[in-house]
Design an enzyme around this catalytic site. Structure first.
Site, mmCIF file in Angstrom:
data_model
loop_
_atom_site.group_PDB
_atom_site.id
_atom_site.type_symbol
_atom_site.label_atom_id
_atom_site.label_comp_id
_atom_site.label_asym_id
_atom_site.label_seq_id
_atom_site.Cartn_x
_atom_site.Cartn_y
_atom_site.Cartn_z
ATOM 1 N N ALA A 207 -13.024 9.692 -3.462
ATOM 2 C CA ALA A 207 -13.534 10.960 -3.997
ATOM 3 C C ALA A 207 -12.364 11.684 -4.668
ATOM 4 O O ALA A 207 -12.052 12.840 -4.371
ATOM 5 C CB ALA A 207 -14.190 11.824 -2.924
ATOM 6 N N GLU B 109 -7.811 16.010 -8.830
ATOM 7 C CA GLU B 109 -6.482 16.132 -9.448
ATOM 8 C C GLU B 109 -5.331 16.102 -8.447
ATOM 9 O O GLU B 109 -4.209 15.756 -8.812
ATOM 10 C CB GLU B 109 -6.385 17.409 -10.274
ATOM 11 C CG GLU B 109 -7.113 17.307 -11.586
ATOM 12 C CD GLU B 109 -7.910 18.555 -11.866
ATOM 13 O OE1 GLU B 109 -7.620 19.218 -12.870
ATOM 14 O OE2 GLU B 109 -8.813 18.875 -11.061
ATOM 15 N N SER C 252 -9.650 19.530 -2.578
ATOM 16 C CA SER C 252 -9.987 18.657 -1.449
ATOM 17 C C SER C 252 -11.302 17.968 -1.757
ATOM 18 O O SER C 252 -12.175 18.561 -2.407
ATOM 19 C CB SER C 252 -10.128 19.498 -0.173
ATOM 20 O OG SER C 252 -10.832 18.774 0.814
ATOM 21 N N HIS D 140 -5.107 14.073 -5.809
ATOM 22 C CA HIS D 140 -4.789 12.639 -5.683
ATOM 23 C C HIS D 140 -4.111 12.127 -6.957
ATOM 24 O O HIS D 140 -3.138 11.372 -6.895
ATOM 25 C CB HIS D 140 -6.063 11.816 -5.492
ATOM 26 C CG HIS D 140 -6.849 12.126 -4.253
ATOM 27 N ND1 HIS D 140 -8.097 12.695 -4.292
ATOM 28 C CD2 HIS D 140 -6.568 11.935 -2.938
ATOM 29 C CE1 HIS D 140 -8.568 12.832 -3.064
ATOM 30 N NE2 HIS D 140 -7.661 12.391 -2.224
ATOM 31 N N ASP E 140 -1.783 18.028 3.405
ATOM 32 C CA ASP E 140 -1.912 17.604 4.802
ATOM 33 C C ASP E 140 -0.498 17.531 5.376
ATOM 34 O O ASP E 140 0.022 16.444 5.649
ATOM 35 C CB ASP E 140 -2.623 16.249 4.871
ATOM 36 C CG ASP E 140 -4.000 16.313 4.231
ATOM 37 O OD1 ASP E 140 -4.921 16.797 4.875
ATOM 38 O OD2 ASP E 140 -4.130 15.907 3.045
HETATM 39 P P1 AMP Z 1 -7.287 12.005 1.378
HETATM 40 O O1 AMP Z 1 -8.057 11.216 0.378
HETATM 41 O O2 AMP Z 1 -7.881 13.349 1.662
HETATM 42 O O3 AMP Z 1 -6.967 11.219 2.621
HETATM 43 O O4 AMP Z 1 -5.894 12.326 0.705
HETATM 44 C C1 AMP Z 1 -5.084 11.305 0.205
HETATM 45 C C2 AMP Z 1 -3.725 11.879 -0.132
HETATM 46 O O5 AMP Z 1 -3.886 12.876 -1.133
HETATM 47 C C3 AMP Z 1 -3.064 12.564 1.068
HETATM 48 O O6 AMP Z 1 -1.680 12.289 1.041
HETATM 49 C C4 AMP Z 1 -3.343 14.016 0.809
HETATM 50 O O7 AMP Z 1 -2.397 14.876 1.396
HETATM 51 C C5 AMP Z 1 -3.259 14.064 -0.699
HETATM 52 N N1 AMP Z 1 -3.958 15.240 -1.209
HETATM 53 C C6 AMP Z 1 -5.234 15.621 -0.941
HETATM 54 N N2 AMP Z 1 -5.504 16.792 -1.537
HETATM 55 C C7 AMP Z 1 -4.369 17.159 -2.187
HETATM 56 C C8 AMP Z 1 -4.013 18.296 -2.989
HETATM 57 N N3 AMP Z 1 -4.857 19.281 -3.228
HETATM 58 N N4 AMP Z 1 -2.764 18.343 -3.499
HETATM 59 C C9 AMP Z 1 -1.870 17.346 -3.251
HETATM 60 N N5 AMP Z 1 -2.148 16.259 -2.506
HETATM 61 C C10 AMP Z 1 -3.379 16.167 -1.992
#
Ligand code: AMP
Length: 282
Positions: free
Chosen positions: A32, A35, A187, A37, A152
């Protein structure tokens, strides 16, 4: 662009890259993609010869089955988004059986107490799930550098600890939080907010910014009381925790020590959607 689903195919690819002396950057995600990611992927592309992005909704890090089921899964769109940045990225999107075999369960980790702070208090077993999947992915991808978001922040500290304690040969790089125009941290869960809820959720970052302004002039206790009161005035957001903690060991601030770095952390619910955010204070 290569999309791999099997770990053996990934390992074969990694071996070929290593033989060619290519450096590997790794961005683990649950898909999902937004920006936030994409900013991690761009950073990886700018410093490594080849980038692997994993897209895997890891069941063992969800303590709430409803959250796991509702977590958005958008692989085709994710691939399209990555393609727009680079056709060279390798996407690893395995089924759960590739990562867990027949037994979907976590290993037990100690992260020297980091796991008992904040998220650890409210999400039982979450960091064992994170540790399990990231360690397995690191062993498959063998990255030179791995990129994690400060969004995170506790997870980032935990991954650094995982690497240190298990002697893994990877440099963990923290990347800045990417925000919506309103200030709300991007997010995957934001997609589940209504437009009105999404607008209201910007309150979380407004509070964090005000906390940053007050830090140093008011005590942590005064600031905490103020934050709790502010959330009462915003009933569509329910505060789960607010903490000012040492940026390294995440222990809640006792007395401010000017030589140490601190961050403020918030977890709050908008309906049944849990949002987290944090800010550097000094
Ligand atoms: P997730 O898919 O939520 O597990 O996130 C994957 C990676 O993307 C993790 O290292 C998160 O910390 C990072 N991430 C998620 N949202 C953001 C954001 N808004 N800004 C920077 N990194 C993000």
């Amino acid at each position: 662009m290569q999309i791999l689903k099997e770990k053996e195919a990934l390992k074969k690819k990694v071996r070929a890259l290593k033989n060619d002396q290519k450096s590997i950057g790794f961005v683990p995600t649950m898909g999902a993609l937004h920006e936030g990611h994409l900013s991690l992927i761009k950073q990886a592309l700018s410093t490594c010869d080849k980038v692997v992005v994993s897209i895997f909704v890891n069941p063992t890090q969800f303590e709430n089955q409803d959250d796991l089921q509702k977590y958005p899964r958008t692989l085709d769109e994710d691939v399209e988004q990555i393609k727009k940045i680079s056709e060279e990225v390798i996407v690893f999107s395995p089924p759960a059986s590739e990562m867990y075999g027949d037994t979907v369960s976590s290993e037990e980790f100690s992260f020297d107490g980091l796991e008992h702070q904040m998220e650890g208090r409210f999400r039982q077993g979450h960091f064992n799930g994170v540790g399990t999947i990231v360690k397995r992915l690191f062993e498959m991808v063998e990255p030179d550098k791995a990129f994690f978001g400060e969004k995170d922040y506790q997870q980032l500290q935990i991954i650094k600890k995982l690497v240190e304690k298990h002697g893994l040969d990877v440099e963990v790089i923290g990347c800045p939080i990417f925000r919506e125009t309103s200030g709300l941290a991007r997010s995957s869960r934001n997609e589940r907010l209504s437009p009105k809820e999404r607008q209201t959720a910007a309150f979380i970052y407004e509070i964090l910014q005000q906390v940053k302004e007050e830090f140093g002039t008011k005590s942590a206790k005064e600031i905490s009381t103020w934050v709790t009161e502010k959330f009462k005035s915003q009933p569509s957001l329910v505060l789960e925790y607010f903490e000012i903690a040492n940026a390294d060991d995440l222990v809640s601030i006792q007395e401010e020590d000017k030589s140490k770095k601190y961050r403020a952390f918030i977890a709050a619910y908008s309906g049944d959607i849990r949002l987290i955010d944090n800010i550097a204070l000094n």
